[in-house]
Design an enzyme around this catalytic site. Structure first.
Site, PDB file in Angstrom:
ATOM      1  N   HIS A   1      -3.653  20.899  22.440  1.00 39.77           N
ATOM      2  CA  HIS A   1      -4.621  20.727  23.526  1.00 39.77           C
ATOM      3  C   HIS A   1      -4.168  21.516  24.744  1.00 39.77           C
ATOM      4  O   HIS A   1      -2.973  21.601  25.031  1.00 39.77           O
ATOM      5  CB  HIS A   1      -4.774  19.252  23.900  1.00 39.77           C
TER       6      HIS A   1
ATOM      7  N   HIS B   1     -10.495  20.120  31.845  1.00 37.88           N
ATOM      8  CA  HIS B   1     -10.369  20.365  30.408  1.00 37.88           C
ATOM      9  C   HIS B   1     -11.585  19.865  29.654  1.00 37.88           C
ATOM     10  O   HIS B   1     -12.376  19.070  30.159  1.00 37.88           O
ATOM     11  CB  HIS B   1      -9.091  19.716  29.864  1.00 37.88           C
TER      12      HIS B   1
ATOM     13  N   CYS C   1     -11.317  22.829  23.955  1.00 39.80           N
ATOM     14  CA  CYS C   1     -10.329  22.990  25.033  1.00 39.80           C
ATOM     15  C   CYS C   1      -9.927  24.447  25.256  1.00 39.80           C
ATOM     16  O   CYS C   1      -9.961  24.940  26.381  1.00 39.80           O
ATOM     17  CB  CYS C   1      -9.105  22.115  24.779  1.00 39.80           C
TER      18      CYS C   1
END
Length: 170
Positions: A132, A144, A84
């Site tokens: 994240h 993402h 990520c």
């Protein structure tokens, strides 16, 4: 050409094209995306990304979107696999902006942004503690690299659990 060589050639051309367009000061407006609907609607793309507020943010958004379909690999920073924060740091690097490597460090970089004030290119964070990050692309969507075994994808921001905040770096 073999599939691997075709993929490498396609990626090379894509990177050159993004760089050339960015260097010419042209903002890209991606066509409406259509992704396969995943479990619980995750992966659904409802509308095309909105234009970013400035050139650097647009390059970052365009670079991130150009990676859709690339696979997630923990610790990967590109150009063919990403985690990520590897995706977000790679995308901003293409725009000439250096940001921290990890999602936790990225969550303290730049200027805080209220969820209601998000603009394309803003980094959006999830979970507590932050673990994240994705990039907001407008119209309630983000791009993402989610988890092992899944490719970089565009999803609804609201499909993500445990929103933790956002930062603007460009």
């Amino acid at each position: 050409m073999t599939t691997t060589r075709t993929s490498i050639a396609r990626r090379s051309f894509r990177g050159i094209a993004v760089a050339a367009i960015a260097g010419a000061g042209i903002a890209l407006s991606p066509l409406p995306a259509s992704a396969a609907v995943g479990v619980g609607g995750v992966g659904t793309v409802a509308a095309a990304p909105a234009p970013a507020p400035n050139g650097a943010a647009q390059v970052a958004v365009d670079t991130a979107l150009a990676q859709v379909g690339d696979m997630y690999v923990y610790g990967a920073t590109g150009p063919n696999t990403f985690d990520c924060s590897g995706l977000t740091s790679y995308s901003f690097k293409a725009a000439g902006i250096s940001i921290p490597r990890t999602s936790k460090a990225q969550s303290t970089f730049g200027t805080p942004v209220a969820k209601a004030d998000l603009k394309p290119g803003d980094l959006v964070f999830f979970y507590s503690p932050v673990s994240h990050v994705g990039m907001y692309i407008g119209n309630g969507q983000m791009v993402h690299a989610s988890t092992a075994g899944k490719p970089v994808a565009v999803v609804s921001l609201d499909s993500m659990p445990s929103y933790a905040g956002a930062r603007r770096v460009a």
